[in-house]
Scaffold this active site. Structure first.
Site, PDB file in Angstrom:
ATOM      1  N   ASN A  48      -5.850   2.631 -13.183  1.00  0.00           N
ATOM      2  CA  ASN A  48      -4.569   1.548 -12.569  1.00  0.00           C
ATOM      3  C   ASN A  48      -3.401   2.247 -13.115  1.00  0.00           C
ATOM      4  O   ASN A  48      -3.160   2.888 -14.159  1.00  0.00           O
ATOM      5  CB  ASN A  48      -4.796   0.011 -13.395  1.00  0.00           C
ATOM      6  N   GLY A  63       0.750  -1.149   0.057  1.00  0.00           N
ATOM      7  CA  GLY A  63       0.018  -0.022   0.010  1.00  0.00           C
ATOM      8  C   GLY A  63       1.017   1.279  -0.207  1.00  0.00           C
ATOM      9  O   GLY A  63       0.315   2.303   0.389  1.00  0.00           O
ATOM     10  N   HIS A 105       0.624   0.813 -13.700  1.00  0.00           N
ATOM     11  CA  HIS A 105       1.208  -0.551 -14.340  1.00  0.00           C
ATOM     12  C   HIS A 105       2.849  -0.103 -13.892  1.00  0.00           C
ATOM     13  O   HIS A 105       3.108   1.013 -14.809  1.00  0.00           O
ATOM     14  CB  HIS A 105       0.730  -0.819 -15.469  1.00  0.00           C
ATOM     15  N   ASN A 131       1.625   3.208  -2.675  1.00  0.00           N
ATOM     16  CA  ASN A 131       0.861   4.014  -3.489  1.00  0.00           C
ATOM     17  C   ASN A 131      -0.331   4.692  -3.048  1.00  0.00           C
ATOM     18  O   ASN A 131      -0.697   5.624  -2.969  1.00  0.00           O
ATOM     19  CB  ASN A 131       0.633   3.410  -4.952  1.00  0.00           C
TER      20      ASN A 131
END
Length: 187
Positions: free
Chosen positions: A102, A12, A104, A14
């Site tokens: 999202n 976690g 990546h 981010n």
């Protein structure tokens, strides 16, 4: 006030960065963290930062409307996947069109798809002697890592870099760019 819901599966970092970035902002805040891992460190990070955090199982996510109903009740302006490893159900994507993004850890379309996350990506980049890599922030659709690209940032990969060194470079890019891109999308 724009409302952000974060989905995460692991430590976690981010998620914590996003929560701190939007803390005390007048225009947006992280209101909920959801995880598919009841032991994920993201739960502790959210708790320390006083953000509601819940874990759910596969049945609640894909076979019932439990997670969808949580999202409907909080009405997020944006759903942010920050190290979330499960494929997102089409039922949620249909309910929140163009509101699920999202991050990546590679320059998509390279090194995307099922099983390509975290160190798997960095090891592949080193093994293939890529001269550069980076991050991609993209919309989520029904396929892994195939949604429209919103933003990319690049970094050099040196011939002597290990997967761990590449991971550190990617982490730096994520910390710098992810909150700013989320903020821009909310405007």
């Amino acid at each position: 006030m724009k409302r952000i819901v974060i989905f995460a599966s692991g430590s976690g970092t981010n998620a914590e960065n996003l929560i701190k970035f939007f803390h005390n902002r007048e225009n947006a805040s992280v209101i909920q963290v959801l995880t598919n891992n009841p032991h994920a460190k993201v739960l502790d990070r959210a708790k320390k930062l006083k953000v509601s955090a819940l874990s759910f199982n596969k049945i609640a996510f894909t076979e019932t409307s439990d997670v969808l109903n949580i999202l409907k009740s909080v009405q997020p302006s944006l759903i942010v996947l920050a190290g979330f490893l499960w494929k997102f159900p089409e039922s949620i994507l249909a309910e929140f069109p163009n509101k699920v993004i999202n991050i990546h850890p590679a320059l998509l379309p390279k090194y995307g798809g099922k099983g390509m996350y975290g160190m798997h990506v960095h090891k592949a980049i080193v093994a293939n002697k890529e001269p550069e890599t980076g991050i991609t922030i993209h919309y989520v659709n029904e396929h892994y890592d195939e949604g429209a690209i919103i933003f990319q940032a690049k970094c050099k990969v040196n011939a002597t870099d290990t997967a761990e060194e590449v991971a550190a470079k990617i982490h730096t890019l994520e910390m710098e760019h992810f909150p700013k891109v989320v903020e821009k999308l909310l405007k």
